[in-house]
Structure formats: C-alpha cells, structure tokens
Design a protein around this motif. Structure first.
Motif, PDB file in Angstrom:
ATOM      1  N   GLY A   1       7.370   6.241 -57.504  1.00 40.49           N
ATOM      2  CA  GLY A   1       7.129   6.994 -56.980  1.00 40.49           C
ATOM      3  C   GLY A   1       7.346   8.851 -57.290  1.00 40.49           C
ATOM      4  O   GLY A   1       8.605   8.330 -58.378  1.00 40.49           O
ATOM      5  N   VAL A   2       7.585   9.675 -56.529  1.00 42.04           N
ATOM      6  CA  VAL A   2       9.011  10.695 -56.218  1.00 42.04           C
ATOM      7  C   VAL A   2       9.838  10.593 -55.443  1.00 42.04           C
ATOM      8  O   VAL A   2       9.601   9.931 -54.382  1.00 42.04           O
ATOM      9  CB  VAL A   2       7.424  11.283 -56.346  1.00 42.04           C
ATOM     10  CG1 VAL A   2       8.439  13.144 -56.214  1.00 42.04           C
ATOM     11  CG2 VAL A   2       5.862  11.761 -57.409  1.00 42.04           C
TER      12      VAL A   2
ATOM     13  N   GLY B   1      -5.833  12.782 -46.727  1.00 46.12           N
ATOM     14  CA  GLY B   1      -4.939  13.664 -45.998  1.00 46.12           C
ATOM     15  C   GLY B   1      -3.256  13.656 -46.607  1.00 46.12           C
ATOM     16  O   GLY B   1      -2.998  12.822 -47.309  1.00 46.12           O
ATOM     17  N   GLN B   2      -3.097  15.264 -47.027  1.00 41.85           N
ATOM     18  CA  GLN B   2      -1.644  15.349 -47.278  1.00 41.85           C
ATOM     19  C   GLN B   2      -0.383  14.230 -46.702  1.00 41.85           C
ATOM     20  O   GLN B   2       0.440  13.513 -46.792  1.00 41.85           O
ATOM     21  CB  GLN B   2      -0.951  16.563 -47.208  1.00 41.85           C
ATOM     22  CG  GLN B   2       0.756  16.860 -48.398  1.00 41.85           C
ATOM     23  CD  GLN B   2       0.124  17.022 -49.489  1.00 41.85           C
ATOM     24  OE1 GLN B   2      -0.989  16.903 -49.750  1.00 41.85           O
ATOM     25  NE2 GLN B   2       1.564  15.906 -50.011  1.00 41.85           N
ATOM     26  N   GLN B   3      -0.549  14.405 -45.446  1.00 39.19           N
ATOM     27  CA  GLN B   3      -0.077  13.491 -44.216  1.00 39.19           C
ATOM     28  C   GLN B   3       0.481  11.969 -44.417  1.00 39.19           C
ATOM     29  O   GLN B   3       1.236  11.398 -44.082  1.00 39.19           O
ATOM     30  CB  GLN B   3       0.449  13.525 -42.455  1.00 39.19           C
ATOM     31  CG  GLN B   3       0.781  15.069 -42.583  1.00 39.19           C
ATOM     32  CD  GLN B   3       1.924  15.829 -42.018  1.00 39.19           C
ATOM     33  OE1 GLN B   3       2.962  15.337 -43.162  1.00 39.19           O
ATOM     34  NE2 GLN B   3       2.396  14.847 -41.025  1.00 39.19           N
ATOM     35  N   ASP B   4      -0.707  11.565 -45.126  1.00 41.88           N
ATOM     36  CA  ASP B   4      -0.420   9.509 -45.553  1.00 41.88           C
ATOM     37  C   ASP B   4      -0.307   9.681 -46.734  1.00 41.88           C
ATOM     38  O   ASP B   4      -1.457   8.291 -46.880  1.00 41.88           O
ATOM     39  CB  ASP B   4      -1.928   9.948 -44.499  1.00 41.88           C
ATOM     40  CG  ASP B   4      -2.114   9.604 -42.634  1.00 41.88           C
ATOM     41  OD1 ASP B   4      -3.199  10.106 -42.223  1.00 41.88           O
ATOM     42  OD2 ASP B   4      -1.575  10.046 -42.358  1.00 41.88           O
TER      43      ASP B   4
ATOM     44  N   PHE C   1      17.737  13.411 -47.309  1.00 41.87           N
ATOM     45  CA  PHE C   1      18.220  11.934 -48.217  1.00 41.87           C
ATOM     46  C   PHE C   1      17.404  11.149 -48.880  1.00 41.87           C
ATOM     47  O   PHE C   1      16.038  11.841 -48.851  1.00 41.87           O
ATOM     48  CB  PHE C   1      18.727  11.298 -46.537  1.00 41.87           C
ATOM     49  CG  PHE C   1      18.716  11.704 -44.942  1.00 41.87           C
ATOM     50  CD1 PHE C   1      20.842  11.643 -45.809  1.00 41.87           C
ATOM     51  CD2 PHE C   1      18.205  11.881 -44.428  1.00 41.87           C
ATOM     52  CE1 PHE C   1      21.448  11.990 -43.883  1.00 41.87           C
ATOM     53  CE2 PHE C   1      19.210  12.508 -43.226  1.00 41.87           C
ATOM     54  CZ  PHE C   1      20.041  12.355 -43.115  1.00 41.87           C
ATOM     55  N   PRO C   2      18.295  10.497 -49.900  1.00 40.73           N
ATOM     56  CA  PRO C   2      17.332  10.125 -51.059  1.00 40.73           C
ATOM     57  C   PRO C   2      16.166   9.336 -50.492  1.00 40.73           C
ATOM     58  O   PRO C   2      16.058   9.043 -49.943  1.00 40.73           O
ATOM     59  CB  PRO C   2      18.351   9.299 -51.356  1.00 40.73           C
ATOM     60  CG  PRO C   2      19.545   9.758 -51.314  1.00 40.73           C
ATOM     61  CD  PRO C   2      19.465  10.333 -50.101  1.00 40.73           C
ATOM     62  N   VAL C   3      14.872   9.631 -51.076  1.00 38.47           N
ATOM     63  CA  VAL C   3      13.451   8.948 -50.279  1.00 38.47           C
ATOM     64  C   VAL C   3      13.040   9.038 -52.100  1.00 38.47           C
ATOM     65  O   VAL C   3      12.632   9.533 -52.846  1.00 38.47           O
ATOM     66  CB  VAL C   3      13.349  10.177 -49.401  1.00 38.47           C
ATOM     67  CG1 VAL C   3      11.472   9.281 -49.093  1.00 38.47           C
ATOM     68  CG2 VAL C   3      13.416  10.019 -48.489  1.00 38.47           C
ATOM     69  N   LEU C   4      12.668   7.628 -51.559  1.00 33.35           N
ATOM     70  CA  LEU C   4      10.707   7.461 -53.003  1.00 33.35           C
ATOM     71  C   LEU C   4       9.801   7.827 -51.848  1.00 33.35           C
ATOM     72  O   LEU C   4       9.512   6.853 -51.300  1.00 33.35           O
ATOM     73  CB  LEU C   4      10.586   6.128 -53.770  1.00 33.35           C
ATOM     74  CG  LEU C   4      10.421   5.521 -54.907  1.00 33.35           C
ATOM     75  CD1 LEU C   4      10.677   6.728 -55.360  1.00 33.35           C
ATOM     76  CD2 LEU C   4      10.553   4.716 -55.029  1.00 33.35           C
ATOM     77  N   LEU C   5       8.677   8.520 -52.704  1.00 33.96           N
ATOM     78  CA  LEU C   5       8.122   8.951 -52.411  1.00 33.96           C
ATOM     79  C   LEU C   5       6.270   7.816 -52.923  1.00 33.96           C
ATOM     80  O   LEU C   5       6.330   7.878 -53.973  1.00 33.96           O
ATOM     81  CB  LEU C   5       7.144  10.302 -52.284  1.00 33.96           C
ATOM     82  CG  LEU C   5       7.836  11.541 -51.288  1.00 33.96           C
ATOM     83  CD1 LEU C   5       7.570  12.689 -51.713  1.00 33.96           C
ATOM     84  CD2 LEU C   5       8.455  11.404 -49.812  1.00 33.96           C
ATOM     85  N   VAL C   6       5.546   7.132 -52.369  1.00 31.72           N
ATOM     86  CA  VAL C   6       5.166   6.420 -52.843  1.00 31.72           C
ATOM     87  C   VAL C   6       4.024   6.410 -52.590  1.00 31.72           C
ATOM     88  O   VAL C   6       3.113   6.230 -51.564  1.00 31.72           O
ATOM     89  CB  VAL C   6       5.978   5.013 -52.665  1.00 31.72           C
ATOM     90  CG1 VAL C   6       4.439   3.836 -53.439  1.00 31.72           C
ATOM     91  CG2 VAL C   6       6.905   4.152 -52.933  1.00 31.72           C
ATOM     92  N   ALA C   7       2.891   6.976 -53.360  1.00 29.69           N
ATOM     93  CA  ALA C   7       1.242   7.221 -53.399  1.00 29.69           C
ATOM     94  C   ALA C   7       0.761   5.923 -52.493  1.00 29.69           C
ATOM     95  O   ALA C   7       1.018   4.848 -53.320  1.00 29.69           O
ATOM     96  CB  ALA C   7       0.826   7.609 -54.712  1.00 29.69           C
TER      97      ALA C   7
END
Length: 252
Positions: free
Chosen positions: A60-61, A79-82, A67-73
C-alpha cells in the motif's frame, strides 16, 4: 449413643455419615453457584485480536501524518472514500512507527507485520527492515469530511493495546501500560463509553498531539469536546489538550 463418633474409628455412624454427605453436597452446590454468578457478572472481553507470530505481507501507500498509516487498495472500489482501507502502523513494543516509515511517506511499499484489530479498527505492527519500495505510488487525495463539533464521553487509551494487543486494553488496570505506550509514540484513541466509536485524537492543527500531553487523563472517565473529522473509515477528533478537565466524581 449410636451417633457418637470418635475420629480414630474406621467408620462414622450411619445417621451422622448421611448428614455430613448432605452438608458437603449443599456446600459444593453453593460454591458452584457462587462461581457461576461471579463469572456471569464479569464484563465480557472485547472481540479483538493480535495475530502474534503470524507474519502477513501488506502492500500500500504510506501516509505519515498525523499518524503513520498504510493505505491498502480495495479491489473493485470506485469511490475515492472507499478506495482504500487504512491500517495504522506501529513498531514492536511500546513504540510508534514514525521513525520506521519517515522516508517512505507517499511511496508504494511492501512490508511485513502482524495484524491487530478490533471492531473495524485495524493496525499492523511492522517487522523492522521489511519495508521496501515497489512502485511509483498513485496519487492519493483522501477526502476528509468535517462532521462538526461534538461532545463525547469515554476514556483515552493507547490504540495498540486497545485494538487487540491487550485485553482489556482499557480502564485503570491498564493505565500505566497505556501511559508508556503513548509516551513511546503509539497513537491515542478516545474510546467512547459505549465502545462503538474509536476516535483518533489530534491537536487543533490536525497534527499529532505531544506524546505526554494527555498523560494526566489516561484511563480517566471524561467528557471531551472537539471537532470530528472523517477520512475514509477513520474518524479523528481535534481537541485542545489544555482544555481537558477532570470531572469531579467522574461521569454520572
């Protein structure tokens, strides 16, 4: 005289033996009943888990602020939110992941870690040295909704223990542990009294609050006012730590 019993005799008189057996049976039943009442009277543990020793791979990104977060597709989401699941990132022990991910902000990475979760809140304890850049990260512009001013009641906890590393990860029995976790950089959460909301606490500027700024209020039942924000499935509460006050006698 037949019911008279001397301890060195091989057997007690029949009538006395029957009486003793009945007393023992009644006392046994009372003990079992008392144990069941005590067990049923305890608050149940939260449905949370720490997959200790079970390493998973995540892609992820990385997002480092607040705070440190991993954005997992999420495959198939439009939708951008989901479009992304948000995993809080922490280091082993009572430490935040700021130092581990600082150089990876905005990059697409692969990492290994152990999953921690509770009622929709998810976190990954990163295995140090496992983070590797794998691609040019897509442009991620998370939409943040301002939900307005709110007043909520509950307590301040450290997110790592609360989400699953400890159970219970809240209350006065966990106060000292929570204080050390927050001072080590673990993101603070305001857990509402009903336990249904997990609000990440940030300062009025939207940035992480000083690590020891909340120490006096950890594990204390308090009422707090702030501005509620929502980014994807994550809710953040902007507060002024200087405005926090103890409530005499606690919440009624």
């Amino acid at each position: 005289m037949n019911d008279f019993y001397v301890g060195y005799l091989p057997k007690a008189p029949t009538v006395l033996a029957r009486f003793v057996r009945k007393v023992i049976l009644v006392l046994g039943l009372l003990a079992v009943t008392a144990a069941l009442v005590l067990v049923l009277g305890q608050m149940p543990f939260a449905s949370s888990a720490f997959e200790y020793g079970k390493l998973r791979s995540f892609e992820g990104v990385v997002e480092t602020k607040p705070f440190p977060v991993l954005l997992v597709a999420r495959p198939g989401e439009i939708g951008q939110q989901d479009k992304y699941s948000r995993y809080l990132l922490v280091a082993p022990g009572k430490h935040g992941a700021d130092d581990l991910v600082a150089i990876f902000d905005g990059k697409q990475v692969r990492l290994q870690g152990q999953l921690i979760y509770r009622e929709g809140g998810t976190m990954v304890e990163i295995t140090p040295g496992s983070i590797a850049v794998i691609d040019t990260a897509p442009t991620v512009q998370p939409m943040t909704r301002d939900l307005g001013a709110v007043t909520v009641t509950g307590e301040i906890v450290d997110s790592k223990c609360y989400l699953g590393v400890m159970n219970p990860g809240e209350g006065k029995v966990h106060r000292d542990c929570a204080a050390r976790c927050l001072s080590g950089g673990i993101p603070p959460i305001f857990a509402t009294t009903d336990g249904h909301e997990q609000l990440l606490l940030v300062g009025l500027d939207g940035r992480a609050i000083g690590r020891d700024a909340l120490r006096e209020f950890i594990a204390e039942p308090i009422q707090i006012q702030g501005e509620l924000l929502e980014t994807g499935s994550t809710q953040l509460l902007k507060v002024d730590p200087r405005a926090l006050r103890h409530i005499p006698g606690g919440l009624q």
